[in-house]
Scaffold this motif. Structure first.
Motif, PDB file in Angstrom:
ATOM      1  N   GLY A 251       0.960  -1.051   0.104  1.00  0.00           N
ATOM      2  CA  GLY A 251       0.119  -0.016  -0.091  1.00  0.00           C
ATOM      3  C   GLY A 251       0.908   1.244  -0.135  1.00  0.00           C
ATOM      4  N   PRO A 252       0.064   2.258  -0.256  1.00  0.00           N
ATOM      5  CA  PRO A 252       1.009   3.813  -0.237  1.00  0.00           C
ATOM      6  C   PRO A 252       1.866   4.023   1.095  1.00  0.00           C
ATOM      7  N   PRO A 253       2.849   4.423   1.058  1.00  0.00           N
ATOM      8  CA  PRO A 253       3.600   4.925   1.982  1.00  0.00           C
ATOM      9  C   PRO A 253       2.904   5.924   2.753  1.00  0.00           C
TER      10      PRO A 253
ATOM     11  N   ARG B 160       4.309   6.922  10.543  1.00  0.00           N
ATOM     12  CA  ARG B 160       4.814   5.605  10.828  1.00  0.00           C
ATOM     13  C   ARG B 160       5.329   5.313  12.308  1.00  0.00           C
ATOM     14  N   ALA B 161       5.818   6.440  12.863  1.00  0.00           N
ATOM     15  CA  ALA B 161       6.076   6.307  14.195  1.00  0.00           C
ATOM     16  C   ALA B 161       4.929   6.127  15.036  1.00  0.00           C
ATOM     17  N   ALA B 162       3.841   6.650  14.914  1.00  0.00           N
ATOM     18  CA  ALA B 162       2.856   6.597  15.692  1.00  0.00           C
ATOM     19  C   ALA B 162       2.422   5.085  15.497  1.00  0.00           C
ATOM     20  N   LEU B 163       2.279   4.498  14.272  1.00  0.00           N
ATOM     21  CA  LEU B 163       1.924   3.203  14.056  1.00  0.00           C
ATOM     22  C   LEU B 163       2.616   2.114  15.209  1.00  0.00           C
ATOM     23  N   ASN B 164       4.094   2.312  14.876  1.00  0.00           N
ATOM     24  CA  ASN B 164       4.842   1.426  15.601  1.00  0.00           C
ATOM     25  C   ASN B 164       4.338   1.478  17.247  1.00  0.00           C
ATOM     26  N   ALA B 165       4.132   2.817  17.600  1.00  0.00           N
ATOM     27  CA  ALA B 165       3.836   2.897  18.940  1.00  0.00           C
ATOM     28  C   ALA B 165       2.581   2.136  19.366  1.00  0.00           C
ATOM     29  N   LEU B 166       1.470   2.374  18.605  1.00  0.00           N
ATOM     30  CA  LEU B 166       0.107   1.790  18.464  1.00  0.00           C
ATOM     31  C   LEU B 166       0.187   0.138  18.539  1.00  0.00           C
ATOM     32  N   ALA B 167       1.183  -0.213  17.745  1.00  0.00           N
ATOM     33  CA  ALA B 167       1.327  -1.823  17.302  1.00  0.00           C
ATOM     34  C   ALA B 167       1.966  -2.424  18.833  1.00  0.00           C
ATOM     35  N   ALA B 168       2.787  -1.614  19.526  1.00  0.00           N
ATOM     36  CA  ALA B 168       3.421  -1.915  20.961  1.00  0.00           C
ATOM     37  C   ALA B 168       2.280  -2.127  21.969  1.00  0.00           C
ATOM     38  N   VAL B 169       1.317  -1.346  21.815  1.00  0.00           N
ATOM     39  CA  VAL B 169       0.162  -1.385  22.734  1.00  0.00           C
ATOM     40  C   VAL B 169      -0.644  -2.891  22.758  1.00  0.00           C
ATOM     41  N   VAL B 170      -0.760  -3.132  21.450  1.00  0.00           N
ATOM     42  CA  VAL B 170      -1.665  -4.585  21.428  1.00  0.00           C
ATOM     43  C   VAL B 170      -0.543  -5.908  21.440  1.00  0.00           C
TER      44      VAL B 170
ATOM     45  N   ALA C 247      -2.891  -6.618  27.650  1.00  0.00           N
ATOM     46  CA  ALA C 247      -2.951  -5.876  26.426  1.00  0.00           C
ATOM     47  C   ALA C 247      -4.345  -6.185  25.600  1.00  0.00           C
ATOM     48  N   PRO C 248      -4.723  -5.122  25.072  1.00  0.00           N
ATOM     49  CA  PRO C 248      -6.198  -5.392  24.101  1.00  0.00           C
ATOM     50  C   PRO C 248      -5.835  -5.915  22.650  1.00  0.00           C
ATOM     51  N   ALA C 249      -6.580  -6.575  22.322  1.00  0.00           N
ATOM     52  CA  ALA C 249      -6.399  -7.307  20.964  1.00  0.00           C
ATOM     53  C   ALA C 249      -6.433  -6.328  19.823  1.00  0.00           C
ATOM     54  N   SER C 250      -6.950  -5.055  20.078  1.00  0.00           N
ATOM     55  CA  SER C 250      -6.828  -4.081  18.883  1.00  0.00           C
ATOM     56  C   SER C 250      -6.719  -2.894  19.536  1.00  0.00           C
ATOM     57  N   ALA C 251      -6.261  -1.637  18.666  1.00  0.00           N
ATOM     58  CA  ALA C 251      -6.370  -0.331  19.057  1.00  0.00           C
ATOM     59  C   ALA C 251      -6.412   0.582  17.939  1.00  0.00           C
ATOM     60  N   THR C 252      -6.949   1.687  18.136  1.00  0.00           N
ATOM     61  CA  THR C 252      -7.018   2.718  17.083  1.00  0.00           C
ATOM     62  C   THR C 252      -6.321   4.051  17.322  1.00  0.00           C
ATOM     63  N   ASP C 253      -5.857   4.809  16.483  1.00  0.00           N
ATOM     64  CA  ASP C 253      -5.280   6.211  17.003  1.00  0.00           C
ATOM     65  C   ASP C 253      -5.503   6.953  15.481  1.00  0.00           C
ATOM     66  N   ALA C 254      -5.038   8.296  15.485  1.00  0.00           N
ATOM     67  CA  ALA C 254      -5.128   9.215  14.589  1.00  0.00           C
ATOM     68  C   ALA C 254      -3.869  10.131  14.765  1.00  0.00           C
ATOM     69  N   VAL C 255      -3.241  10.467  13.449  1.00  0.00           N
ATOM     70  CA  VAL C 255      -2.184  11.580  13.229  1.00  0.00           C
ATOM     71  C   VAL C 255      -2.675  12.486  12.121  1.00  0.00           C
TER      72      VAL C 255
ATOM     73  N   LEU D 102      -5.229   5.257  12.021  1.00  0.00           N
ATOM     74  CA  LEU D 102      -4.416   4.187  12.320  1.00  0.00           C
ATOM     75  C   LEU D 102      -5.134   3.020  13.093  1.00  0.00           C
ATOM     76  N   ALA D 103      -4.804   1.810  12.729  1.00  0.00           N
ATOM     77  CA  ALA D 103      -5.335   0.645  13.651  1.00  0.00           C
ATOM     78  C   ALA D 103      -4.191  -0.407  13.707  1.00  0.00           C
ATOM     79  N   ALA D 104      -4.186  -1.240  14.949  1.00  0.00           N
ATOM     80  CA  ALA D 104      -3.600  -2.210  15.062  1.00  0.00           C
ATOM     81  C   ALA D 104      -4.124  -3.606  15.665  1.00  0.00           C
ATOM     82  N   TYR D 105      -3.613  -4.585  15.082  1.00  0.00           N
ATOM     83  CA  TYR D 105      -4.666  -6.013  15.555  1.00  0.00           C
ATOM     84  C   TYR D 105      -3.458  -6.863  15.964  1.00  0.00           C
TER      85      TYR D 105
END
Length: 518
Positions: A215-217, A223-233, A240-248, A253-256
């Motif tokens: 997908g598009p970069p 990208r930094a916020a996405l890594n931080a969100l991935a660390a949450v799940v 830790a939750p199974a999924s999380a969302t955020d916005a920059v 952003l979403a992580a599963y």
């Protein structure tokens, strides 16, 4: 807008303005393409706040405006709440309308529709000015257009949008399932996911390193916020939750967390970033997460090497007991196994459904053929009913008795289908009066009693099903997957070969005893 908008598919305000049959005209507020309508509400209340959920197109004829004159006077209370609301009471017409618009925006309304009949011939200039100041879209509804026509147009647009959304989800599911069957399934699934969500899809390993991406970069900040969100799940964090969302900025952003990890273990994470105002594709993303959980089983210590070694042993001529020993090691030392047979209700058993049920049962040892799924589980893993499935469960057996357990699960599934229950378990033959007879003697008697049917397994199965279902032709036909006339013909043939009166309860009991041992 309030945090909770109505659970409906949004409709762009611009789609209503394009309807020539409605004749709506926007006279104030931001561009209509930026406004989403979730609902329609008609009210002549002076204070709209208690009656709105948020996201509505609020329709009013201005009955509660002062004296019905454009932009003048005070609220006369007709149609008002009568509770001393913030907008009721004295002040000029401009002040009244200013407060009314402010309260409408506070309630979270998406837009205001003003009917030009029967009270007002024109839209009050003070109302236009107030809506412009507060950024509230204001539409003029011509006299020929009843409010019910506007509401009906919104419902129709919502239904069409929902249909498009469901079609899009179906197409995405088909694309993901096809990608999962490719030689390179993980990157193929990510490419399909990125395409259908118009998003950046990234698979991160348990340490946060990028394994695959499509997908598009996105920007470095996203990208930094996405890594931080991935660390949450990640499951190495207790609770830790199974999924999380955020916005920059404008990036959602979403992580599963992919299934199978736990505290102290490593699991991959699916991370998504989309440049759009709303991220409403949870169904598609969740589907991809299930597929990737199954495809990345090596990261979850699923015992792939042992399963492969067991297959190689079988192909090279080893006995099943020696091959199953490897699977026993992979199952934390369990020495007994349970077989589960499953059939979907009202739908085909496709690859997606098989993967979901396998994940729910917690096993990768599955086989699906002829519409029936068979799964092998180590003893101790509980099997419960699953929505949309009919299950038959064997009793736990040693590895050398797995064929017996397979037959038990098959019989339990047939019984579950016939009884229309979600789950049936094997019933031990050595119970009740049967336990009073030595098993060897009982088996010898069964072989002799049913000898006339020895060359006709279909007759044996039909007789067993028919007797177990108390002579019901229809239920036996459902259990066997044949026409009720076929059941009648087989039972008549069996009765003739056995020279037995199957209307006699004692004869049925005798045959039932024998059938339990063949």
């Amino acid at each position: 807008m309030p945090e909770l908008t109505p659970p409906t598919t949004a409709v762009p305000l611009s789609s209503l303005l394009l309807r020539a049959d409605l004749g709506l005209r926007q006279v104030a507020g931001p561009p209509p393409d930026e406004v989403l309508v979730y609902w329609v509400h008609t009210s002549e209340m002076a204070d709209p706040v208690p009656y709105l959920l948020g996201g509505e197109l609020l329709l009013t004829a201005g009955v509660h405006f002062a004296g019905g004159a454009a932009g003048a006077g005070e609220a006369d209370g007709s149609g008002g709440s009568g509770t001393g609301s913030a907008v009721a009471g004295g002040g000029s017409g401009g002040e009244y309308l200013e407060r009314y618009v402010a309260r409408t925006v506070e309630a979270g309304a998406a837009a205001l529709g003003f009917g030009l009949a029967p009270v007002h011939d024109t839209t009050p200039p003070a109302l236009v000015a107030a809506c412009e100041r507060h950024g509230l879209p204001l539409l003029e509804v011509p006299p020929r257009t009843p409010f019910t026509a506007v509401a009906r147009a919104v419902w129709q647009a919502m239904a069409e949008a929902r249909h498009r959304e469901l079609r899009r989800i179906t197409e995405a599911q088909q694309g993901l399932a096809s990608a999962a069957a490719r030689p390179d399934p993980v990157p193929a699934v990510l490419r399909q996911l990125a395409h259908h969500l118009d998003a950046r899809a990234v698979l991160l390993d348990p340490r946060g390193a990028e394994l695959y991406a499509a997908g598009p970069p996105v920007s470095p900040e996203a990208r930094a916020a996405l890594n931080a969100l991935a660390a949450v799940v990640r499951p190495d964090r207790p609770g830790a939750p199974a999924s999380a969302t955020d916005a920059v900025g404008g990036t959602r952003l979403a992580a599963y967390a992919l299934a199978g990890g736990g505290p102290g273990e490593g699991s991959p994470v699916l991370a998504l970033a989309a440049e759009r105002r709303e991220f409403r594709e949870q169904t598609i993303a969740a589907m991809a997460a299930v597929l990737l959980s199954l495809l990345t089983g090596s990261y979850r210590g699923a015992g792939d090497e042992r399963r492969t070694a067991a297959l190689v042993r079988l192909l090279l001529g080893a006995s099943p007991d020696k091959a199953v020993a490897l699977l026993t090691e992979a199952a934390d030392g369990a020495g007994r196994w349970t077989v589960v047979h499953a059939r979907r209700r009202g739908a085909d058993t496709d690859e997606r459904a098989v993967g979901e049920l396998a994940a729910a049962l917690g096993t990768a040892l599955v086989d699906a053929a002829d519409g029936t799924l068979r799964a092998l589980l180590p003893e101790g893993r509980g099997v419960t009913a699953r929505p949309g499935w009919t299950l038959g469960v064997s009793e736990p057996v040693p590895a050398g008795s797995l064929p017996t357990a397979d037959a038990q699960a098959s019989a339990a599934l047939r019984r579950a289908v016939a009884h229309r229950t979600a789950l049936e378990r094997h019933r031990s033959a050595r119970s009740g009066f049967a336990s009073l007879v030595a098993e060897g003697e009982a088996r010898a008697y069964a072989v002799a009693r049913l000898a006339p049917l020895a060359g006709s397994p279909a007759l044996v199965d039909t007789l067993r099903a028919w007797i177990s279902l108390h002579g019901s032709w229809d239920r036996a036909a459902v259990a066997l997957g044949v026409h009720r006339n076929t059941v009648r013909q087989r039972i008549a043939r069996a009765a003739a070969l056995l020279d037995a009166d199957l209307d006699d309860a004692e004869v049925r009991a005798d045959l039932w005893f024998a059938l339990r041992y063949v």
